[in-house]
Design a protein around this motif. Structure first.
Motif, mmCIF file in Angstrom:
data_model
loop_
_atom_site.group_PDB
_atom_site.id
_atom_site.type_symbol
_atom_site.label_atom_id
_atom_site.label_comp_id
_atom_site.label_asym_id
_atom_site.label_seq_id
_atom_site.Cartn_x
_atom_site.Cartn_y
_atom_site.Cartn_z
ATOM 1 N N SER A 101 0.859 -1.180 0.000
ATOM 2 C CA SER A 101 0.000 0.000 0.000
ATOM 3 C C SER A 101 0.898 1.233 0.000
ATOM 4 O O SER A 101 1.059 1.908 1.008
ATOM 5 C CB SER A 101 -0.926 -0.018 1.219
ATOM 6 N N ILE A 102 1.494 1.483 -1.158
ATOM 7 C CA ILE A 102 2.409 2.616 -1.293
ATOM 8 C C ILE A 102 2.123 3.293 -2.622
ATOM 9 O O ILE A 102 1.807 2.636 -3.610
ATOM 10 C CB ILE A 102 3.881 2.150 -1.204
ATOM 11 N N SER A 103 2.225 4.605 -2.619
ATOM 12 C CA SER A 103 1.939 5.338 -3.851
ATOM 13 C C SER A 103 3.112 5.202 -4.819
ATOM 14 O O SER A 103 4.249 4.920 -4.421
ATOM 15 C CB SER A 103 1.693 6.819 -3.550
ATOM 16 N N LEU A 104 2.823 5.418 -6.072
ATOM 17 C CA LEU A 104 3.857 5.344 -7.103
ATOM 18 C C LEU A 104 4.925 6.402 -6.874
ATOM 19 O O LEU A 104 6.097 6.182 -7.165
ATOM 20 C CB LEU A 104 3.216 5.506 -8.485
ATOM 21 N N ASP A 105 4.534 7.536 -6.309
ATOM 22 C CA ASP A 105 5.500 8.598 -6.025
ATOM 23 C C ASP A 105 6.461 8.206 -4.901
ATOM 24 O O ASP A 105 7.616 8.625 -4.893
ATOM 25 C CB ASP A 105 4.775 9.895 -5.639
ATOM 26 N N ASP A 106 5.987 7.410 -3.939
ATOM 27 C CA ASP A 106 6.814 7.008 -2.800
ATOM 28 C C ASP A 106 7.686 5.780 -3.081
ATOM 29 O O ASP A 106 8.628 5.504 -2.348
ATOM 30 C CB ASP A 106 5.937 6.709 -1.580
ATOM 31 N N LEU A 107 7.368 5.046 -4.132
ATOM 32 C CA LEU A 107 8.078 3.806 -4.426
ATOM 33 C C LEU A 107 9.583 3.994 -4.643
ATOM 34 O O LEU A 107 10.374 3.251 -4.056
ATOM 35 C CB LEU A 107 7.438 3.098 -5.624
ATOM 36 N N PRO A 108 10.036 4.967 -5.438
ATOM 37 C CA PRO A 108 11.484 5.114 -5.616
ATOM 38 C C PRO A 108 12.234 5.367 -4.305
ATOM 39 O O PRO A 108 13.308 4.804 -4.086
ATOM 40 C CB PRO A 108 11.614 6.316 -6.554
ATOM 41 N N ALA A 109 11.657 6.169 -3.424
ATOM 42 C CA ALA A 109 12.304 6.447 -2.147
ATOM 43 C C ALA A 109 12.389 5.173 -1.304
ATOM 44 O O ALA A 109 13.409 4.907 -0.660
ATOM 45 C CB ALA A 109 11.547 7.532 -1.389
ATOM 46 N N LEU A 110 11.348 4.376 -1.313
ATOM 47 C CA LEU A 110 11.342 3.116 -0.572
ATOM 48 C C LEU A 110 12.420 2.178 -1.110
ATOM 49 O O LEU A 110 13.172 1.576 -0.342
ATOM 50 C CB LEU A 110 9.974 2.446 -0.649
#
Length: 87
Positions: free
Chosen positions: A50-59
Motif C-alpha cells: 500500500s504505497i503510492s507510485l511517487d513514494d516507491l522510488p524512495a522506498l
C-alpha cells in the motif's frame, strides 16, 4: 574400412552437435521464461504494497541502502545470551 569407421564417428559428432544446439536453444528459452516469471512476481509484490507510485522510488532507495521496511523496534535482550553476561 578406416574410412567407414571415421564416417560413423563423424556422423555421431554431427548428431551430438545438433543435440547440443537444440539444448542451448531450450536453455535460453527457459532462462527467458524464468526472468519473466520473476518479473511478474516482483510486480505482484509491489502492487500488493500500500504505497503510492511517487513514494516507491524512495522506498527502493532505502531498501538498497540497507534500511529496513516498516517500524524499527530494538531487539529485546535474550536472558540466555551469554555474550552480555560473560565478562
Amino acid at each position: 574400412m578406416a574410412t567407414s569407421k571415421s564416417a560413423k564417428i563423424q556422423a555421431e559428432i554431427e548428431k551430438v552437435k545438433a543435440k547440443i544446439t537444440e539444448q542451448q536453444a531450450r536453455l535460453k528459452e527457459l532462462e527467458q521464461k524464468k526472468m519473466e516469471a520473476e518479473n511478474t512476481e516482483i510486480v505482484d509484490i509491489v502492487r500488493g504494497l500500500s504505497i503510492s507510485l511517487d513514494d516507491l522510488p524512495a522506498l527502493l532507495r532505502t531498501i538498497q541502502a540497507g534500511g529496513g521496511m516498516g517500524q524499527s523496534v530494538p531487539k529485546a535482550a535474550d536472558p540466555n545470551d551469554k555474550e552480555d553476561t560473560e565478562e
